[in-house]
Design an enzyme around this catalytic site. Structure first.
Site, PDB file in Angstrom:
ATOM      1  N   ASP A 209     -14.961  -4.099  29.553  1.00 19.63           N
ATOM      2  CA  ASP A 209     -13.898  -4.958  30.063  1.00 19.63           C
ATOM      3  C   ASP A 209     -14.074  -5.153  31.566  1.00 19.63           C
ATOM      4  O   ASP A 209     -14.753  -4.365  32.215  1.00 19.63           O
ATOM      5  CB  ASP A 209     -12.513  -4.346  29.809  1.00 19.63           C
ATOM      6  CG  ASP A 209     -11.431  -5.414  29.640  1.00 19.63           C
ATOM      7  OD1 ASP A 209     -11.084  -5.741  28.489  1.00 19.63           O
ATOM      8  OD2 ASP A 209     -10.943  -5.941  30.666  1.00 19.63           O
TER       9      ASP A 209
ATOM     10  N   SER B  16     -10.253 -18.307  16.617  1.00 17.00           N
ATOM     11  CA  SER B  16      -8.801 -18.529  16.649  1.00 17.00           C
ATOM     12  C   SER B  16      -8.485 -19.661  15.684  1.00 17.00           C
ATOM     13  O   SER B  16      -9.323 -20.534  15.443  1.00 17.00           O
ATOM     14  CB  SER B  16      -8.362 -18.948  18.053  1.00 17.00           C
ATOM     15  OG  SER B  16      -7.026 -19.402  18.033  1.00 17.00           O
TER      16      SER B  16
ATOM     17  N   TYR C  16      -9.609 -24.759  24.926  1.00 16.56           N
ATOM     18  CA  TYR C  16      -9.578 -23.517  24.137  1.00 16.56           C
ATOM     19  C   TYR C  16      -9.958 -23.810  22.684  1.00 16.56           C
ATOM     20  O   TYR C  16     -10.770 -23.094  22.090  1.00 16.56           O
ATOM     21  CB  TYR C  16      -8.176 -22.911  24.228  1.00 16.56           C
ATOM     22  CG  TYR C  16      -7.993 -21.595  23.518  1.00 16.56           C
ATOM     23  CD1 TYR C  16      -8.611 -20.434  23.972  1.00 16.56           C
ATOM     24  CD2 TYR C  16      -7.177 -21.502  22.392  1.00 16.56           C
ATOM     25  CE1 TYR C  16      -8.421 -19.226  23.321  1.00 16.56           C
ATOM     26  CE2 TYR C  16      -6.977 -20.291  21.740  1.00 16.56           C
ATOM     27  CZ  TYR C  16      -7.598 -19.151  22.211  1.00 16.56           C
ATOM     28  OH  TYR C  16      -7.412 -17.950  21.562  1.00 16.56           O
TER      29      TYR C  16
HETATM   30  N1  LIG Z   1      -3.135 -13.032  20.768  1.00 15.47           N
HETATM   31  C1  LIG Z   1      -3.252 -14.100  20.002  1.00 15.47           C
HETATM   32  O1  LIG Z   1      -2.280 -14.657  19.501  1.00 15.47           O
HETATM   33  C2  LIG Z   1      -4.624 -14.652  19.708  1.00 15.47           C
HETATM   34  C3  LIG Z   1      -4.739 -15.627  18.709  1.00 15.47           C
HETATM   35  C4  LIG Z   1      -5.978 -16.153  18.420  1.00 15.47           C
HETATM   36  C5  LIG Z   1      -7.098 -15.701  19.106  1.00 15.47           C
HETATM   37  N2  LIG Z   1      -6.966 -14.759  20.074  1.00 15.47           N
HETATM   38  C6  LIG Z   1      -8.178 -14.324  20.767  1.00 15.47           C
HETATM   39  O2  LIG Z   1      -8.282 -12.924  20.651  1.00 15.47           O
HETATM   40  C7  LIG Z   1      -8.977 -12.390  21.781  1.00 15.47           C
HETATM   41  C8  LIG Z   1      -8.157 -11.286  22.418  1.00 15.47           C
HETATM   42  O3  LIG Z   1      -6.894 -11.787  22.759  1.00 15.47           O
HETATM   43  P1  LIG Z   1      -5.674 -10.908  23.235  1.00 15.47           P
HETATM   44  O4  LIG Z   1      -4.439 -11.618  22.829  1.00 15.47           O
HETATM   45  O5  LIG Z   1      -5.864  -9.492  22.818  1.00 15.47           O
HETATM   46  O6  LIG Z   1      -5.754 -11.160  24.819  1.00 15.47           O
HETATM   47  P2  LIG Z   1      -6.266 -10.370  26.055  1.00 15.47           P
HETATM   48  O7  LIG Z   1      -6.378 -11.398  27.118  1.00 15.47           O
HETATM   49  O8  LIG Z   1      -5.423  -9.205  26.322  1.00 15.47           O
HETATM   50  O9  LIG Z   1      -7.724  -9.862  25.589  1.00 15.47           O
HETATM   51  C9  LIG Z   1      -8.865 -10.162  26.237  1.00 15.47           C
HETATM   52  C10 LIG Z   1      -9.508  -8.892  26.792  1.00 15.47           C
HETATM   53  O10 LIG Z   1     -10.660  -9.315  27.505  1.00 15.47           O
HETATM   54  C11 LIG Z   1     -10.595  -8.854  28.856  1.00 15.47           C
HETATM   55  N3  LIG Z   1     -11.230  -9.868  29.698  1.00 15.47           N
HETATM   56  C12 LIG Z   1     -10.699 -11.068  30.078  1.00 15.47           C
HETATM   57  N4  LIG Z   1     -11.600 -11.727  30.831  1.00 15.47           N
HETATM   58  C13 LIG Z   1     -12.710 -10.949  30.908  1.00 15.47           C
HETATM   59  C14 LIG Z   1     -13.975 -11.102  31.534  1.00 15.47           C
HETATM   60  N5  LIG Z   1     -14.298 -12.193  32.246  1.00 15.47           N
HETATM   61  N6  LIG Z   1     -14.881 -10.122  31.385  1.00 15.47           N
HETATM   62  C15 LIG Z   1     -14.588  -8.998  30.676  1.00 15.47           C
HETATM   63  N7  LIG Z   1     -13.399  -8.790  30.082  1.00 15.47           N
HETATM   64  C16 LIG Z   1     -12.477  -9.767  30.185  1.00 15.47           C
HETATM   65  C17 LIG Z   1      -9.110  -8.640  29.142  1.00 15.47           C
HETATM   66  O11 LIG Z   1      -8.924  -7.685  30.193  1.00 15.47           O
HETATM   67  C18 LIG Z   1      -8.614  -8.146  27.797  1.00 15.47           C
HETATM   68  O12 LIG Z   1      -8.790  -6.760  27.642  1.00 15.47           O
HETATM   69  C19 LIG Z   1      -9.244 -13.585  22.702  1.00 15.47           C
HETATM   70  O13 LIG Z   1     -10.544 -14.082  22.447  1.00 15.47           O
HETATM   71  C20 LIG Z   1      -8.200 -14.590  22.264  1.00 15.47           C
HETATM   72  O14 LIG Z   1      -8.586 -15.915  22.543  1.00 15.47           O
HETATM   73  C21 LIG Z   1      -5.748 -14.221  20.397  1.00 15.47           C
END
Ligand SMILES: NC(=O)c1ccc[n+]([C@@H]2O[C@H](COP(=O)([O-])OP(=O)(O)OC[C@H]3O[C@@H](n4cnc5c(N)ncnc54)[C@H](O)[C@@H]3O)[C@@H](O)[C@H]2O)c1
Length: 266
Positions: A37, A145, A158
């Protein structure tokens, strides 16, 4: 029985939310987990909480938008454990307010969202595959997603990036399946992670909930369990697939909720 015993897994984007849940579940299933991360403090906390629970985990700082950094993450994991069996490319996201409809969207945001969401998964695949081939194969799981499957009023970049992740998944599966590398994706609906709670207001979360067939919104663990399954040998005959995990929101007609509210029998 630990389904991932003996395996080494990198979860890229594991400090929060879905990635943290996946890393925790994979460790519980016996994997040695690298928590990757760019938030070092939160990544360290995730690794520590996994170790407190009796699992094995180490954190590595990396930036998913930099190819060199992704290459280094994978090299460091290999250096530590001698192999990488599982890669979860989970980093992705958007810029609310800038990633809007196609006419008005900010082109800088378009570039950044594609870099964060699609390039990052491509870098992860591109650099883990040679490492996996050295030890006879592996399993890659990309986080897509439902936004990559449907259309929406905004989130154009996105949605395009996540559609790209779904396509990338099929191409990787096609190109490396005969060499024992499987590649699948998971397509979450709304999952109430910290990040989702920041950007999706409670009334909007309620709308999502109403459209689900399962009477709640998703939890990070709902995705983590599916990722761990896809990464395990139990999924040995599944590749190139995108598994929807959305509480059934996408399987019924769009009029269902309005019809139900009207009390119409259909
Ligand atoms: N939460 C939802 O409803 C949802 C729905 C569909 C898809 N997603 C996808 O699931 C994944 C995780 O989403 P989440 O809701 O847990 O969000 P989140 O933003 O908390 O998770 C992303 C993780 O990646 C890390 N991160 C962000 N940018 C980074 C970078 N440049 N380099 C390294 N690490 C980085 C963040 O610190 C975090 O731990 C994402 O790809 C998101 O698009 C989420």
């Amino acid at each position: 029985m630990a389904r991932l015993a003996g395996k080494v897994a990198i979860v890229a984007g594991a400090a929060f939310g879905i990635g943290r849940a996946t890393a925790t579940i994979m460790a519980r299933e016996g994997a040695r987990v690298i928590v990757g991360d760019y938030d070092a403090e939160a990544a360290a906390a995730t690794a520590e909480s996994i170790r407190d629970g009796g699992g094995e985990a180490h954190w590595i700082h990396f930036d998913a938008t930099s190819e060199d950094s992704v290459r280094e993450l994978i090299a460091k994991a290999r250096e530590r454990y001698g192999r990488v069996d599982i890669m979860h490319n989970n980093v992705g996201g958007t810029e609310p307010g800038k990633d809007v409809n196609v006419v008005e969207l900010d082109l800088g945001a378009w570039d950044r969202v594609l870099r964060l969401t699609l390039y990052s998964a491509m870098y992860g695949c591109r650099h883990v595959i040679p490492v996996m081939l050295q030890t006879g194969g592996g399993a890659i799981v990309n986080t897509a997603s439902m936004s990559g499957v449907i259309g929406d009023a905004g989130l154009t970049a996105y949605g395009a990036a996540k559609a790209g992740v779904i396509s990338l998944t099929r191409y990787v599966a096609t190109q490396y399946g005969r060499r024992n590398i499987r590649c699948n994706a998971v397509a979450p609906g709304l999952i109430t992670t910290e990040r989702a709670n920041e950007v999706v207001a409670p009334p909007v979360q309620k709308i999502f909930e109403e459209h689900n067939l399962v009477p709640r919104n998703g939890r990070p663990e709902d995705i983590g369990h599916v990722v761990a399954f896809l990464a395990s040998d139990e999924a040995a005959f599944i590749t190139g697939q995108t598994i929807t995990v959305d509480g059934g929101a996408s399987v019924h007609g769009p009029t269902l909720v309005d019809m139900t509210k009207l009390g119409l029998k259909i």
